[in-house]
Design a protein around this motif. Structure first.
Motif: not given
Length: 300
Positions: A31-38
């Motif tokens: 439901p929330l933004p995915a971390p770009e590095r992950l």
């Protein structure tokens, strides 16, 4: 084998395209933004590599039947996510401590071990969402069965348990029975699940499902025997991963205990057994028969 290679390449390309579109920040941000590095680490571990053999198994098994239902590519992608998660975690310093996978740095080398753990966790988690999604199959009861099959393939009685037994073996030593059990769990269980998921999506009856389950188990043994032979006979450059690991870790493989000739003989016997299990399906089983033969004859 040209038809087999073309069919495998077509399915692999479709899986690659599916994963390319699915494993994005946009798709994974719920439901929330995915971390770009992950997301970058996930894509490093899952894209641009491998023959996608497990999704091909799903596809070929389902097409033993005249009217398979559901999205075979999505189901295959779910299994491939679990397979890729297992590779990311297997390569970690506290597991096999490998620096090379599919000819490129492993995730923990390209990023760091903590990020690699999270990337594997995410791949495993999202795999189940793919199977539970109504686009995967119209019947919710069957979707539930697919999820359970993947749990059996990946869980404590399957791949995760096989890894634990492998770790225990490094401390206590390996006997032939333990090695066979490790192989059945760590490698064979996900191959078995791939065949069963394909059979369920094809509409197999109980007798056909039993027969194909035995085929899937034999296919897993063949794949692992071939892996052991390649580990002993090919270079790291040829394999795209570290070679000679079994000998270095003192594992009691068939090769270590009985030699290469014996291991090849056992694999040929397993192959004949697997092929005989497909006789009831006639010509429709030709792609699956060719695929399991490819398992035995592959060079990487």
């Amino acid at each position: 084998m040209s038809d087999l290679n073309a069919a495998m390449a077509e399915t692999a390309q479709k899986i690659e395209q599916f994963l390319e579109q699915f494993l994005t920040a946009q798709q994974l941000s719920a439901p929330l933004p995915a971390p770009e590095r992950l997301v970058e680490a996930i894509r490093h571990g899952a894209l641009n590599g491998g023959k996608r053999l497990r999704p091909v198994l799903v596809h070929f098994t389902a097409n033993l039947f005249e009217h398979p239902q559901g999205d075979l590519i999505q189901a295959g992608a779910a299994i491939e996510c679990v397979h890729c998660y297992s590779l990311v975690h297997d390569d970690l310093p506290d597991m096999d401590n490998d620096d090379l996978r599919r000819g490129k740095p492993t995730v923990h080398k390209a990023f760091d071990p903590a990020t690699a753990i999270l990337a594997g966790d995410a791949l495993l988690t999202h795999a189940f969402a793919l199977l539970a999604d109504e686009n995967c199959h119209p019947d919710p009861t069957l979707r539930n069965q697919l999820v359970i099959e993947l749990v059996y393939g990946a869980g404590v009685g399957g791949m995760a348990g096989g890894q634990m037994r492998d770790i225990e073996g490094e401390r206590k030593g390996y006997d032939p029975e333990t090695i066979s059990l490790i192989h059945a769990m760590k490698t064979g269980a996900l191959i078995r699940a791939s065949v069963r998921i394909g059979a369920l999506m094809g509409g197999a009856n109980p007798s056909e499902l039993t027969n194909l389950t035995s085929f899937g188990e034999a296919a897993g043994r063949i794949y692992q025997l071939a892996d052991d032979i390649l580990d002993a006979t090919q270079s790291s450059e040829q394999l795209g991963k570290t070679a000679g690991k079994d000998e270095a870790q003192g594992k009691s493989t068939l090769i270590a205990s009985h030699g290469l000739d014996h291991a090849n003989a056992v694999m040929r016997k397993e192959l004949q057994s697997a092929l005989s299990l497909l006789d009831a399906f006639g010509e429709r089983a030709t792609p699956l028969a060719q695929l399991v033969t490819h398992f035995a004859e592959r060079k990487n």
